[in-house]
Design a protein around this motif. Structure first.
Motif, short mmCIF file in Angstrom:
data_model
loop_
_atom_site.label_atom_id
_atom_site.label_comp_id
_atom_site.label_asym_id
_atom_site.label_seq_id
_atom_site.Cartn_x
_atom_site.Cartn_y
_atom_site.Cartn_z
N PHE A 87 0.83 -1.21 0.00
CA PHE A 87 0.00 0.00 0.00
C PHE A 87 0.86 1.26 0.00
N ASP A 88 1.95 1.24 0.75
CA ASP A 88 2.85 2.39 0.80
C ASP A 88 3.42 2.70 -0.58
N LYS A 89 3.76 1.65 -1.34
CA LYS A 89 4.33 1.86 -2.67
C LYS A 89 3.28 2.30 -3.69
N GLU A 90 2.03 1.90 -3.50
CA GLU A 90 0.97 2.22 -4.47
C GLU A 90 0.09 3.39 -4.04
N ALA A 91 0.35 3.94 -2.86
CA ALA A 91 -0.54 4.98 -2.32
C ALA A 91 -0.52 6.26 -3.16
N LYS A 92 0.65 6.70 -3.58
CA LYS A 92 0.72 7.95 -4.35
C LYS A 92 -0.05 7.87 -5.65
N PRO A 93 0.14 6.82 -6.49
CA PRO A 93 -0.70 6.71 -7.69
C PRO A 93 -2.18 6.60 -7.37
N LEU A 94 -2.49 5.92 -6.28
CA LEU A 94 -3.89 5.76 -5.89
C LEU A 94 -4.54 7.10 -5.59
N PHE A 95 -3.79 8.02 -4.98
CA PHE A 95 -4.31 9.35 -4.65
C PHE A 95 -3.82 10.42 -5.65
N LYS A 96 -3.43 9.97 -6.85
CA LYS A 96 -3.05 10.87 -7.95
C LYS A 96 -1.91 11.81 -7.53
N ASP A 97 -0.93 11.24 -6.88
CA ASP A 97 0.28 11.97 -6.46
C ASP A 97 -0.02 13.16 -5.55
N LYS A 98 -1.13 13.07 -4.86
CA LYS A 98 -1.49 14.15 -3.94
C LYS A 98 -1.36 13.71 -2.48
N LEU A 99 -0.67 12.59 -2.30
CA LEU A 99 -0.51 12.06 -0.95
C LEU A 99 0.78 12.57 -0.31
N GLN A 100 0.68 12.97 0.93
CA GLN A 100 1.85 13.41 1.68
C GLN A 100 1.89 12.65 3.01
N LYS A 101 2.97 11.92 3.25
CA LYS A 101 3.11 11.17 4.51
C LYS A 101 3.66 12.09 5.59
N ILE A 102 2.99 12.11 6.71
CA ILE A 102 3.37 12.96 7.83
C ILE A 102 3.87 12.06 8.96
N GLU A 103 5.10 12.30 9.40
CA GLU A 103 5.68 11.49 10.47
C GLU A 103 5.56 12.17 11.83
N GLN A 104 4.62 13.07 11.94
CA GLN A 104 4.31 13.72 13.21
C GLN A 104 2.88 13.38 13.59
N SER A 105 2.56 13.62 14.84
CA SER A 105 1.18 13.46 15.26
C SER A 105 0.38 14.67 14.80
N PRO A 106 -0.94 14.54 14.61
CA PRO A 106 -1.76 15.70 14.23
C PRO A 106 -1.60 16.88 15.18
N PHE A 107 -1.41 16.62 16.46
CA PHE A 107 -1.24 17.70 17.43
C PHE A 107 0.03 18.50 17.12
N GLU A 108 1.10 17.80 16.73
CA GLU A 108 2.35 18.49 16.41
C GLU A 108 2.29 19.17 15.04
N TYR A 109 1.57 18.56 14.12
CA TYR A 109 1.58 19.05 12.73
C TYR A 109 0.73 20.32 12.55
N TYR A 110 -0.46 20.32 13.13
CA TYR A 110 -1.39 21.44 12.91
C TYR A 110 -1.08 22.59 13.86
N GLN A 111 -0.04 23.32 13.54
CA GLN A 111 0.32 24.49 14.34
C GLN A 111 -0.02 25.80 13.60
N LYS A 112 -0.44 25.69 12.36
CA LYS A 112 -0.83 26.89 11.60
C LYS A 112 -2.00 26.54 10.70
N LYS A 113 -2.66 27.55 10.19
CA LYS A 113 -3.85 27.33 9.36
C LYS A 113 -3.48 26.61 8.07
N LYS A 114 -4.42 25.76 7.62
CA LYS A 114 -4.18 25.00 6.40
C LYS A 114 -5.49 24.89 5.64
N ALA A 115 -5.39 24.93 4.32
CA ALA A 115 -6.58 24.83 3.48
C ALA A 115 -7.24 23.47 3.67
#
Length: 384
Positions: free
Chosen positions: A49-77
């Motif tokens: 799944f990790d190898k096929e995830a980007k094509p599956l989501f049309k290259d719009k996938l971004q893997k985040i190695e932080q927790s949501p609490f750490e990542y969402y520190q500023k506004k995002k669309a």
């Protein structure tokens, strides 16, 4: 180096050699643990799944190695949030809810849902069955031909009760049970939350089976065509524990635990305080008997049987006075009767013994060795 330490060392070396031989000659064993690790090629890893995830989501996938609490520190669309079998703490879940309320969509594929998630969405009591096989199928008619058959360790998890505002998008179908919801959707603020209770369909074993990829595509088609943030910090963050390499290899891990166990046993059996050998001190020997024997031999060598009879008679009468409380001043018939009553010996024996006593007390009596022996046996028998 003492002998005990050498024995332990030899035993340890033998165990290590046996483990090495077993490791070299062992057959490849399939790891069927549900690890959901993107780096694992085992059946229930997420490597494919990790190898096929980007094509599956049309290259719009971004893997985040932080927790949501750490990542969402500023506004995002507005965007899509993907969580697969990762631990969600309360603060991280609040951050996700905040993003969903502003227009993002969140999809959670987790077999064990945190209570914060179920309370926020509106479903209760995850139901578990123990069927050996079940089928994952979506409720939308356009996806009726797409399904996944789970034939290896299905969890059978589903939602026993959902609130009216929760939309059921998929079910788990079993041979002996009625279908139960396993994929639901709920509106939250400006966005949507999708929850799937059986993430096994994303593992290597099922994605590599023909036709199963279509089911995964159908599930993710509910997300809008926009950026997808995959929070996979639990699976991708490398442990900083200094023993991570040893503990990550089963053979090394078992050898490590055996080493620790052997060390504990060694300490346990050698924990007793060691001290010098205590010398054995022989008790003082009782020389009284030897002294008596020496005196007896002296008398025998002198041949004074009369004197020995007198001393034996004196010893006997003293014992009678002290132990039997009989007056020994007159060795008459009255004395004989009392001695008979106290000892229970025959009168003939007692009279014969009295005669020998009187003979020993008479300084003019003629005494033979046989008289001394006979008197000794009689008096000893009476005092038994």
């Amino acid at each position: 180096m003492n002998k005990t330490f050498k024995i332990y060392a030899v035993i340890f070396i033998i165990i290590m050699v046996i483990l090495a031989l077993l490791e070299v000659n062992k057959k490849e064993v399939t790891d069927w643990r549900k690890n959901f690790d993107v780096s694992q090629k085992s059946p229930f890893g997420l490597y494919v799944f990790d190898k096929e995830a980007k094509p599956l989501f049309k290259d719009k996938l971004q893997k985040i190695e932080q927790s949501p609490f750490e990542y969402y520190q500023k506004k995002k669309a507005p965007h899509n949030i993907l969580v697969i079998e990762s631990d969600l703490d309360t603060e991280s879940w609040r951050k996700i809810l905040n993003e969903v309320s502003k227009g993002s969509d969140a999809m959670l594929l987790m077999s064990r849902m945190p209570k914060d998630v179920s309370d926020s969405i509106g479903y209760y009591n995850e139901q578990i069955s123990f069927e050996e096989q079940n089928v994952l199928k979506l409720t939308d008619k356009k996806y009726q031909n797409d399904f996944v058959k789970l034939d290896k360790f299905p969890s059978g998890r589903g939602f026993l009760f959902v609130k009216p505002n929760v939309e059921i998008l998929g079910q788990t179908l079993e041979k002996n049970n009625s279908g139960k919801a396993n994929f639901i959707k709920v509106k939250f603020g400006k966005g949507n939350i999708y929850v799937h209770s059986e993430p096994l369909f994303l593992t290597n074993y099922y994605l590599l089976k023909p036709g199963n990829v279509k089911y995964a595509q159908d599930v993710f088609s509910y997300l809008d065509d926009r950026e997808v943030l995959w929070f996979s910090e639990r699976n991708n963050q490398e442990s900083q524990f200094f023993m991570r390499f040893i503990l990550s290899n089963p053979a090394l891990k078992y050898a490590w635990w055996i080493l620790l166990g052997g060390l504990v046993l060694f300490i346990f059996f050698n924990a007793k305080r060691k001290q010098r050998i205590v010398p054995v001190i022989e008790p003082l020997k009782n020389t009284s008997v030897d002294f008596v024997k020496s005196i007896g031999n002296l008398y025998l060598q002198e041949g004074d049987f009369h004197d020995m009879m007198a001393k034996k008679a004196q010893y006997f009468l003293n014992k009678v006075r002290i132990d039997l409380l009989i007056d020994t001043q007159n060795l008459d018939e009255e004395f004989a009767k009392k001695l008979h009553l106290k000892t229970g010996k025959p009168m003939d024996m007692i009279r014969e013994a009295i005669n020998y006593i009187k003979k020993g007390q008479d300084p003019y009596a003629s005494v033979m060795k046989e008289d001394l022996e006979r008197m000794n046996r009689l008096l000893d028998e009476i005092l038994k």
